[in-house]
Design a protein around this motif. Structure first.
Motif, PDB file in Angstrom:
ATOM      1  N   ALA A 295       0.845  -1.198   0.000  1.00  0.00           N
ATOM      2  CA  ALA A 295       0.000   0.000   0.000  1.00  0.00           C
ATOM      3  C   ALA A 295       0.876   1.243   0.000  1.00  0.00           C
ATOM      4  CB  ALA A 295      -0.894  -0.005   1.236  1.00  0.00           C
ATOM      5  N   VAL A 296       0.485   2.221  -0.813  1.00  0.00           N
ATOM      6  CA  VAL A 296       1.246   3.467  -0.942  1.00  0.00           C
ATOM      7  C   VAL A 296       0.306   4.627  -0.605  1.00  0.00           C
ATOM      8  CG1 VAL A 296       2.619   4.895  -2.499  1.00  0.00           C
ATOM      9  CG2 VAL A 296       2.602   2.406  -2.791  1.00  0.00           C
ATOM     10  N   THR A 297       0.686   5.439   0.379  1.00  0.00           N
ATOM     11  CA  THR A 297      -0.185   6.538   0.803  1.00  0.00           C
ATOM     12  C   THR A 297       0.570   7.852   0.877  1.00  0.00           C
ATOM     13  OG1 THR A 297      -1.195   4.903   2.277  1.00  0.00           O
ATOM     14  CG2 THR A 297      -1.979   7.163   2.459  1.00  0.00           C
ATOM     15  N   PRO A 298       0.117   8.866   0.116  1.00  0.00           N
ATOM     16  CA  PRO A 298       0.681  10.207   0.278  1.00  0.00           C
ATOM     17  C   PRO A 298       0.075  10.855   1.528  1.00  0.00           C
ATOM     18  CG  PRO A 298      -0.966  10.196  -1.478  1.00  0.00           C
ATOM     19  CD  PRO A 298      -0.906   8.803  -0.936  1.00  0.00           C
ATOM     20  N   MET A 299       0.839  10.895   2.602  1.00  0.00           N
ATOM     21  CA  MET A 299       0.332  11.425   3.870  1.00  0.00           C
ATOM     22  C   MET A 299       0.729  12.890   4.029  1.00  0.00           C
ATOM     23  SD  MET A 299       0.547   8.178   6.469  1.00  0.00           S
ATOM     24  CE  MET A 299      -0.399   6.696   6.092  1.00  0.00           C
ATOM     25  N   ASN A 300       0.480  13.442   5.194  1.00  0.00           N
ATOM     26  CA  ASN A 300       0.745  14.857   5.436  1.00  0.00           C
ATOM     27  C   ASN A 300       2.244  15.074   5.659  1.00  0.00           C
ATOM     28  OD1 ASN A 300       0.364  17.544   5.867  1.00  0.00           O
ATOM     29  ND2 ASN A 300      -0.570  17.337   7.888  1.00  0.00           N
ATOM     30  N   GLY A 301       2.960  15.400   4.577  1.00  0.00           N
ATOM     31  CA  GLY A 301       4.389  15.692   4.691  1.00  0.00           C
ATOM     32  C   GLY A 301       5.313  14.544   4.338  1.00  0.00           C
ATOM     33  N   PHE A 302       4.772  13.374   4.025  1.00  0.00           N
ATOM     34  CA  PHE A 302       5.624  12.233   3.656  1.00  0.00           C
ATOM     35  C   PHE A 302       4.784  11.200   2.908  1.00  0.00           C
ATOM     36  CE2 PHE A 302       3.795  11.391   7.795  1.00  0.00           C
ATOM     37  CZ  PHE A 302       3.456  10.044   7.780  1.00  0.00           C
ATOM     38  N   THR A 303       5.469  10.220   2.320  1.00  0.00           N
ATOM     39  CA  THR A 303       4.778   9.106   1.656  1.00  0.00           C
ATOM     40  C   THR A 303       5.056   7.837   2.442  1.00  0.00           C
ATOM     41  OG1 THR A 303       5.140  10.182  -0.473  1.00  0.00           O
ATOM     42  CG2 THR A 303       4.450   7.886  -0.528  1.00  0.00           C
ATOM     43  N   ARG A 304       3.992   7.065   2.690  1.00  0.00           N
ATOM     44  CA  ARG A 304       4.151   5.818   3.438  1.00  0.00           C
ATOM     45  C   ARG A 304       3.980   4.623   2.507  1.00  0.00           C
ATOM     46  NH1 ARG A 304       1.464   5.171   9.226  1.00  0.00           N
ATOM     47  NH2 ARG A 304       3.367   6.347   9.648  1.00  0.00           N
ATOM     48  N   PHE A 305       4.879   3.649   2.654  1.00  0.00           N
ATOM     49  CA  PHE A 305       4.807   2.382   1.930  1.00  0.00           C
ATOM     50  C   PHE A 305       4.601   1.294   2.993  1.00  0.00           C
ATOM     51  CE2 PHE A 305       7.279   5.391  -0.456  1.00  0.00           C
ATOM     52  CZ  PHE A 305       6.821   5.253  -1.756  1.00  0.00           C
ATOM     53  N   ALA A 306       3.493   0.573   2.888  1.00  0.00           N
ATOM     54  CA  ALA A 306       3.160  -0.397   3.933  1.00  0.00           C
ATOM     55  C   ALA A 306       2.771  -1.718   3.302  1.00  0.00           C
ATOM     56  CB  ALA A 306       2.011   0.140   4.788  1.00  0.00           C
ATOM     57  N   GLY A 307       3.015  -2.799   4.037  1.00  0.00           N
ATOM     58  CA  GLY A 307       2.623  -4.074   3.471  1.00  0.00           C
ATOM     59  C   GLY A 307       2.995  -5.275   4.307  1.00  0.00           C
ATOM     60  N   THR A 308       2.727  -6.409   3.744  1.00  0.00           N
ATOM     61  CA  THR A 308       2.917  -7.767   4.238  1.00  0.00           C
ATOM     62  C   THR A 308       1.913  -8.138   5.322  1.00  0.00           C
ATOM     63  OG1 THR A 308       4.498  -7.689   6.089  1.00  0.00           O
ATOM     64  CG2 THR A 308       5.409  -7.487   3.871  1.00  0.00           C
ATOM     65  N   MET A 309       1.553  -9.393   5.319  1.00  0.00           N
ATOM     66  CA  MET A 309       0.719  -9.979   6.368  1.00  0.00           C
ATOM     67  C   MET A 309       1.473 -11.210   6.848  1.00  0.00           C
ATOM     68  SD  MET A 309      -1.924 -10.146   8.308  1.00  0.00           S
ATOM     69  CE  MET A 309      -3.269  -9.138   7.754  1.00  0.00           C
ATOM     70  N   GLU A 310       2.023 -11.098   8.053  1.00  0.00           N
ATOM     71  CA  GLU A 310       2.883 -12.158   8.584  1.00  0.00           C
ATOM     72  C   GLU A 310       2.212 -12.747   9.826  1.00  0.00           C
ATOM     73  OE1 GLU A 310       7.236 -12.261  10.753  1.00  0.00           O
ATOM     74  OE2 GLU A 310       6.954 -10.824   9.134  1.00  0.00           O
ATOM     75  N   ILE A 311       1.610 -13.927   9.673  1.00  0.00           N
ATOM     76  CA  ILE A 311       0.950 -14.590  10.800  1.00  0.00           C
ATOM     77  C   ILE A 311       2.017 -15.388  11.530  1.00  0.00           C
ATOM     78  CG2 ILE A 311      -0.927 -16.130  11.526  1.00  0.00           C
ATOM     79  CD1 ILE A 311      -2.109 -13.854   9.957  1.00  0.00           C
ATOM     80  N   GLY A 312       2.507 -14.824  12.625  1.00  0.00           N
ATOM     81  CA  GLY A 312       3.632 -15.479  13.306  1.00  0.00           C
ATOM     82  C   GLY A 312       3.643 -15.281  14.801  1.00  0.00           C
ATOM     83  N   GLY A 313       2.461 -15.053  15.395  1.00  0.00           N
ATOM     84  CA  GLY A 313       2.390 -14.871  16.843  1.00  0.00           C
ATOM     85  C   GLY A 313       2.696 -13.443  17.250  1.00  0.00           C
ATOM     86  N   ILE A 314       2.690 -13.220  18.564  1.00  0.00           N
ATOM     87  CA  ILE A 314       2.912 -11.874  19.109  1.00  0.00           C
ATOM     88  C   ILE A 314       4.412 -11.619  19.194  1.00  0.00           C
ATOM     89  CG2 ILE A 314       2.581 -10.377  21.113  1.00  0.00           C
ATOM     90  CD1 ILE A 314      -0.153 -10.910  20.441  1.00  0.00           C
ATOM     91  N   ASN A 315       4.918 -10.831  18.291  1.00  0.00           N
ATOM     92  CA  ASN A 315       6.319 -10.387  18.375  1.00  0.00           C
ATOM     93  C   ASN A 315       6.480  -9.141  17.512  1.00  0.00           C
ATOM     94  OD1 ASN A 315       7.869 -10.964  15.680  1.00  0.00           O
ATOM     95  ND2 ASN A 315       6.513 -12.735  15.986  1.00  0.00           N
ATOM     96  N   HIS A 316       7.435  -8.314  17.866  1.00  0.00           N
ATOM     97  CA  HIS A 316       7.671  -7.072  17.126  1.00  0.00           C
ATOM     98  C   HIS A 316       9.049  -7.080  16.460  1.00  0.00           C
ATOM     99  CE1 HIS A 316       4.237  -5.699  19.565  1.00  0.00           C
ATOM    100  NE2 HIS A 316       4.013  -4.912  18.542  1.00  0.00           N
ATOM    101  N   THR A 317       9.518  -8.267  16.110  1.00  0.00           N
ATOM    102  CA  THR A 317      10.816  -8.376  15.437  1.00  0.00           C
ATOM    103  C   THR A 317      10.690  -7.841  14.013  1.00  0.00           C
ATOM    104  OG1 THR A 317      11.200 -10.379  16.710  1.00  0.00           O
ATOM    105  CG2 THR A 317      12.679  -9.967  14.862  1.00  0.00           C
ATOM    106  N   ILE A 318      11.583  -6.938  13.654  1.00  0.00           N
ATOM    107  CA  ILE A 318      11.592  -6.402  12.286  1.00  0.00           C
ATOM    108  C   ILE A 318      12.436  -7.326  11.409  1.00  0.00           C
ATOM    109  CG2 ILE A 318      12.281  -4.464  10.808  1.00  0.00           C
ATOM    110  CD1 ILE A 318      10.217  -3.393  12.598  1.00  0.00           C
ATOM    111  N   ASN A 319      11.813  -7.876  10.382  1.00  0.00           N
ATOM    112  CA  ASN A 319      12.526  -8.759   9.453  1.00  0.00           C
ATOM    113  C   ASN A 319      12.974  -7.939   8.245  1.00  0.00           C
ATOM    114  OD1 ASN A 319      13.305 -10.608   7.523  1.00  0.00           O
ATOM    115  ND2 ASN A 319      11.663 -12.073   7.962  1.00  0.00           N
ATOM    116  N   PRO A 320      14.281  -7.686   8.116  1.00  0.00           N
ATOM    117  CA  PRO A 320      14.771  -6.832   7.019  1.00  0.00           C
ATOM    118  C   PRO A 320      14.438  -7.371   5.627  1.00  0.00           C
ATOM    119  CG  PRO A 320      16.615  -7.862   8.201  1.00  0.00           C
ATOM    120  CD  PRO A 320      15.383  -8.145   8.991  1.00  0.00           C
ATOM    121  N   VAL A 321      14.280  -8.700   5.515  1.00  0.00           N
ATOM    122  CA  VAL A 321      13.918  -9.288   4.209  1.00  0.00           C
ATOM    123  C   VAL A 321      12.558  -8.748   3.764  1.00  0.00           C
ATOM    124  CG1 VAL A 321      13.349 -11.438   3.006  1.00  0.00           C
ATOM    125  CG2 VAL A 321      15.271 -11.381   4.609  1.00  0.00           C
ATOM    126  N   ARG A 322      11.636  -8.655   4.702  1.00  0.00           N
ATOM    127  CA  ARG A 322      10.280  -8.192   4.386  1.00  0.00           C
ATOM    128  C   ARG A 322      10.266  -6.686   4.138  1.00  0.00           C
ATOM    129  NH1 ARG A 322       7.324 -12.267   4.698  1.00  0.00           N
ATOM    130  NH2 ARG A 322       5.282 -11.334   4.875  1.00  0.00           N
TER     131      ARG A 322
END
Length: 414
Positions: A295-322
């Motif tokens: 998803a690509v959104t032109p927000m107030n002052g910046f552009t956000r790129f968001a995505g992926t759906m990772e069903i992997g339990g409760i954790n906030h580990t950032i996976n650089p591959v994704r």
């Protein structure tokens, strides 16, 4: 007037607080975070009447199995030995049928349209001053197959009264004049709007505080005390809170929390990532890069790129591959775009609460008379925040609800 405690301070919890205080109730919001992070802050900011097909769509299981072996895939299920996950996966498989998806289409559309109206009411009131644009959403596709699939959805949306166009690349470029796109075409939903989540959330919190709502941060609920068929109090590490009504809007943590009430609600955390590009990109209309599910959104002052759906339990580990997969997809669709390493390094993630059938859980529990659940919105939490909050206030006030809440029954069978 009732004293209502809301457990969870994301978009669903704060919108519930907003409508409950408007009805004259005394409201307390308790959250384990400091109200600055999580899915309500890192999402794409879409209000999406166009999203009429739920996550549990036919064919997603087959794709999911294929994608399971690719850590950069848009939808990734991490295999793990966990009974709750197995139960959820079985319920998800049962829900991924054409009949079930068809029955949820008008429900999702109506919810999103009501929510859009409620956001617009807030935006035009004197209490708020937030970024909100109603420019629609373009579904960019690179292959004829993806284009045909999305146009089939578009035709269903037209039947439901939404304005949708099927555009060639040349027609898209006439609208998005300042960017060079590497696409075949786009399905353009005119119904959608977008916002800047990390601007709106602090404004909503500030409004609530100004209007007498108590907000308690960094407080984890350790116990739900039951007296007869009601919750009498909730306990954190150092405090006990009594109330008349309790709203459980704890997102991906809802399933564990309601176990304290002796009930089971199937919710799995679906991790999503976002990258912010805080410089001019010339992107003016929100888009979903279809094959990559970004998803690509032109927000107030910046552009956000968001995505992926990772069903992997409760954790906030950032996976650089994704994170890299999101950046690579964006650069692949927008020829002039480059996302730099330092931008990728500031990527954040959030956990979206996913129900097995793509519909949220909103309503009472039969065994606990003063508990209302509001969770399981998956990728549509932002879009459905206001309508859910309004429904919660109507349920607690025993009023006729703005729409039929039967499809969201907390005790529905899978």
């Amino acid at each position: 007037m009732k004293h209502c405690i809301i457990i969870g301070g994301g978009i669903i919890g704060l919108c519930s607080a907003y409508y409950l205080q408007k009805e004259g109730h005394q409201v307390t919001v308790i959250d384990q975070s400091d109200f600055s992070s999580g899915a309500s802050y890192v999402n794409a900011g879409y209000i999406t009447p166009s999203h009429i097909i739920s996550l549990a769509a036919p064919g997603i299981i087959t794709k999911g199995i294929k994608w399971m072996f690719n850590p950069a895939s848009p939808f990734y299920v991490k295999p793990r030995f966990d009974l709750d996950f197995f139960k959820w996966a079985i319920a998800f498989k049962k829900s991924a049928t054409a009949t079930k998806v068809a029955s949820s289409i008008p429900v999702l559309k109506d919810m999103n349209l009501i929510s859009r109206t409620l956001y617009e009411e807030m935006q035009t009131s004197k209490d708020f001053d937030f970024f909100y644009e109603h420019k629609g959403l373009m579904m960019f596709y690179k292959t004829d197959k993806a284009g045909e699939e999305e146009w089939n959805v578009g035709k269903k949306a037209i039947e439901l009264g939404l304005k949708v166009e099927n555009l060639s690349k040349e027609e898209v470029q006439k609208i998005e004049k300042n960017i060079d796109l590497n696409i075949k075409g786009a399905v353009y939903y005119h119904s959608d709007a977008h916002m800047t989540p990390n601007e709106f959330m602090p404004q909503l919190k500030s409004y609530l505080l100004k209007n007498g709502v108590s907000i308690l941060e960094n407080q984890t609920i350790e116990e739900l005390q039951i007296s007869g068929d009601k919750i009498s109090a909730v306990k954190t590490k150092n405090q006990e809170f009594k109330a008349d009504e309790f709203v459980i809007a704890a997102g991906s943590w809802t399933q564990e929390l309601v176990k304290k009430l002796g009930i089971s609600i199937p919710i799995q955390a679906g991790k999503g990532y976002r990258i912010n590009v805080e410089r001019t990109t010339n992107i003016s209309i929100p888009a979903i890069l279809m094959e990559a599910k970004v998803a690509v959104t032109p927000m107030n002052g910046f552009t956000r790129f968001a995505g992926t759906m990772e069903i992997g339990g409760i954790n906030h580990t950032i996976n650089p591959v994704r994170v890299n997969a999101i950046a690579n997809a964006a650069e692949n669709y927008y020829n002039d775009l480059k996302i730099y390493q330092e931008e990728k390094a500031t990527a954040q993630c959030g956990l979206r609460p996913c129900s097995p059938d793509g519909l949220p859980f909103i309503g009472r529990i039969s065994s606990v008379k003063n508990a209302t659940i509001a969770s399981g919105h998956a990728m549509m939490g932002w879009s459905l925040g206001p309508v859910t909050g309004k429904l919660v206030s109507e349920i607690i006030d025993n009023k006729k609800t703005s729409l039929d809440i039967q499809p969201f029954s907390v005790e529905r069978k899978f």
